[in-house]
Design a protein around this motif. Structure first.
Motif, PDB file in Angstrom:
ATOM      1  N   GLU A  72      -3.772   7.351  -7.667  1.00  0.00           N
ATOM      2  CA  GLU A  72      -2.998   6.114  -7.782  1.00  0.00           C
ATOM      3  C   GLU A  72      -2.431   5.914  -6.392  1.00  0.00           C
ATOM      4  O   GLU A  72      -2.260   6.660  -5.601  1.00  0.00           O
ATOM      5  CB  GLU A  72      -1.701   6.508  -8.738  1.00  0.00           C
ATOM      6  N   GLY A  73      -2.099   4.694  -6.391  1.00  0.00           N
ATOM      7  CA  GLY A  73      -1.457   4.281  -4.919  1.00  0.00           C
ATOM      8  C   GLY A  73       0.064   4.447  -5.156  1.00  0.00           C
ATOM      9  O   GLY A  73       0.793   4.399  -5.962  1.00  0.00           O
ATOM     10  N   VAL A  74       0.670   5.134  -3.932  1.00  0.00           N
ATOM     11  CA  VAL A  74       1.958   5.419  -3.756  1.00  0.00           C
ATOM     12  C   VAL A  74       2.642   4.388  -3.051  1.00  0.00           C
ATOM     13  O   VAL A  74       3.816   3.850  -3.352  1.00  0.00           O
ATOM     14  CB  VAL A  74       2.333   6.920  -3.258  1.00  0.00           C
ATOM     15  N   ALA A  75       1.789   4.062  -1.657  1.00  0.00           N
ATOM     16  CA  ALA A  75       2.622   2.916  -0.898  1.00  0.00           C
ATOM     17  C   ALA A  75       1.464   2.409   0.240  1.00  0.00           C
ATOM     18  O   ALA A  75       0.823   3.238   0.279  1.00  0.00           O
ATOM     19  CB  ALA A  75       3.970   3.661  -0.208  1.00  0.00           C
ATOM     20  N   VAL A  76       1.802   1.165   0.343  1.00  0.00           N
ATOM     21  CA  VAL A  76       0.762   0.683   1.179  1.00  0.00           C
ATOM     22  C   VAL A  76       1.800  -0.102   2.383  1.00  0.00           C
ATOM     23  O   VAL A  76       2.918  -0.868   1.946  1.00  0.00           O
ATOM     24  CB  VAL A  76      -0.151  -0.249   0.795  1.00  0.00           C
ATOM     25  N   ILE A  77       1.051  -0.169   3.358  1.00  0.00           N
ATOM     26  CA  ILE A  77       1.819  -1.092   4.467  1.00  0.00           C
ATOM     27  C   ILE A  77       0.825  -1.900   5.536  1.00  0.00           C
ATOM     28  O   ILE A  77      -0.303  -1.343   5.565  1.00  0.00           O
ATOM     29  CB  ILE A  77       2.648  -0.181   5.577  1.00  0.00           C
ATOM     30  N   ASP A  78       1.181  -3.183   5.555  1.00  0.00           N
ATOM     31  CA  ASP A  78       0.123  -4.047   6.268  1.00  0.00           C
ATOM     32  C   ASP A  78       0.343  -4.032   7.911  1.00  0.00           C
ATOM     33  O   ASP A  78       1.229  -3.254   8.419  1.00  0.00           O
ATOM     34  CB  ASP A  78       0.343  -5.515   5.807  1.00  0.00           C
ATOM     35  N   SER A  79      -0.487  -4.977   8.565  1.00  0.00           N
ATOM     36  CA  SER A  79      -0.463  -4.827   9.854  1.00  0.00           C
ATOM     37  C   SER A  79       0.936  -5.378  10.444  1.00  0.00           C
ATOM     38  O   SER A  79       1.290  -4.807  11.874  1.00  0.00           O
ATOM     39  CB  SER A  79      -1.547  -5.444  10.572  1.00  0.00           C
ATOM     40  N   ASP A  80       1.656  -6.062   9.724  1.00  0.00           N
ATOM     41  CA  ASP A  80       2.710  -6.780  10.228  1.00  0.00           C
ATOM     42  C   ASP A  80       4.120  -5.617   9.708  1.00  0.00           C
ATOM     43  O   ASP A  80       5.216  -6.162  10.247  1.00  0.00           O
ATOM     44  CB  ASP A  80       3.130  -8.004   9.492  1.00  0.00           C
ATOM     45  N   GLY A  81       3.742  -4.623   8.981  1.00  0.00           N
ATOM     46  CA  GLY A  81       4.876  -3.684   8.756  1.00  0.00           C
ATOM     47  C   GLY A  81       5.346  -3.864   7.466  1.00  0.00           C
ATOM     48  O   GLY A  81       6.300  -3.141   7.160  1.00  0.00           O
ATOM     49  N   SER A  82       5.216  -4.711   6.622  1.00  0.00           N
ATOM     50  CA  SER A  82       5.422  -5.083   5.295  1.00  0.00           C
ATOM     51  C   SER A  82       4.692  -4.171   4.366  1.00  0.00           C
ATOM     52  O   SER A  82       3.707  -3.473   4.644  1.00  0.00           O
ATOM     53  CB  SER A  82       5.026  -6.514   4.742  1.00  0.00           C
ATOM     54  N   ALA A  83       5.804  -3.545   3.465  1.00  0.00           N
ATOM     55  CA  ALA A  83       5.383  -2.425   2.573  1.00  0.00           C
ATOM     56  C   ALA A  83       5.480  -2.813   1.004  1.00  0.00           C
ATOM     57  O   ALA A  83       6.360  -3.545   0.760  1.00  0.00           O
ATOM     58  CB  ALA A  83       5.875  -1.360   3.024  1.00  0.00           C
ATOM     59  N   THR A  84       4.851  -2.233   0.524  1.00  0.00           N
ATOM     60  CA  THR A  84       5.014  -2.033  -1.206  1.00  0.00           C
ATOM     61  C   THR A  84       4.905  -0.787  -1.629  1.00  0.00           C
ATOM     62  O   THR A  84       4.085   0.023  -1.330  1.00  0.00           O
ATOM     63  CB  THR A  84       4.377  -3.044  -1.903  1.00  0.00           C
ATOM     64  N   TYR A  85       5.559  -0.588  -2.818  1.00  0.00           N
ATOM     65  CA  TYR A  85       5.463   1.007  -3.551  1.00  0.00           C
ATOM     66  C   TYR A  85       5.164   0.914  -4.880  1.00  0.00           C
ATOM     67  O   TYR A  85       5.509  -0.201  -5.531  1.00  0.00           O
ATOM     68  CB  TYR A  85       7.006   1.619  -3.312  1.00  0.00           C
ATOM     69  N   ALA A  86       4.683   2.148  -5.388  1.00  0.00           N
ATOM     70  CA  ALA A  86       4.745   2.149  -6.769  1.00  0.00           C
ATOM     71  C   ALA A  86       5.785   2.277  -7.404  1.00  0.00           C
ATOM     72  O   ALA A  86       6.956   2.767  -6.687  1.00  0.00           O
ATOM     73  CB  ALA A  86       3.815   3.455  -7.014  1.00  0.00           C
ATOM     74  N   ASP A  87       6.223   1.764  -8.716  1.00  0.00           N
ATOM     75  CA  ASP A  87       7.469   1.763  -9.288  1.00  0.00           C
ATOM     76  C   ASP A  87       7.889   3.238  -9.362  1.00  0.00           C
ATOM     77  O   ASP A  87       9.208   3.272  -9.198  1.00  0.00           O
ATOM     78  CB  ASP A  87       7.440   1.208 -10.562  1.00  0.00           C
TER      79      ASP A  87
END
Length: 128
Positions: free
Chosen positions: A46-61
């Motif tokens: 499962e995905g925990v957290a991802v971050i793109d090249s610009d530094g934006s991130a999203t997280y699992a709830d």
């Protein structure tokens, strides 16, 4: 050839903290989308957290407000700061990277298959 090497895993008590690191051997590291995934025995990755090249991130709830993903583009290192750890956070944690995906962060979080490169994993065990 892209190589990812995770470190920082270990055993902690519930409520404790760990910081995972992922050292990347890659050119143009700043262009990569990076992510942390985890897999517990008998469960799907499962995905925990991802971050793109610009530094934006999203997280699992399940980790929002407790985990923080960050990139050091000067050192080619990805981090995952994990606070207030719970027993259910116990798993093998994997670092992943990709430089070609066009998926947005929310979809990337749910799409382990979108990442071309993976590390070998580092074990996190949280005891109650």
């Amino acid at each position: 050839q892209v190589q990812l090497v995770e470190s920082g895993g270990g055993s902690v008590q519930a409520g404790g903290s760990l910081r995972l690191s992922c050292a990347a051997s890659v050119y143009y590291y700043s262009r990569y989308c990076m992510g942390w995934f985890r897999q517990a025995p008998g469960k799907e990755r499962e995905g925990v957290a991802v971050i793109d090249s610009d530094g934006s991130a999203t997280y699992a709830d399940s980790v929002k407000g407790r985990f923080t993903i960050s990139k050091d583009n000067a050192k080619n290192i990805l981090y995952l700061q994990m606070n207030s750890l719970k027993p259910e956070d116990s798993a093998m944690y994997y670092c992943a990277a990709d430089d070609t995906t066009i998926l947005g962060l929310p979809r990337l979080l749910k799409s382990a298959g979108a990442f071309a490169y993976w590390g070998q994993g580092t074990q996190v065990t949280v005891s109650s």
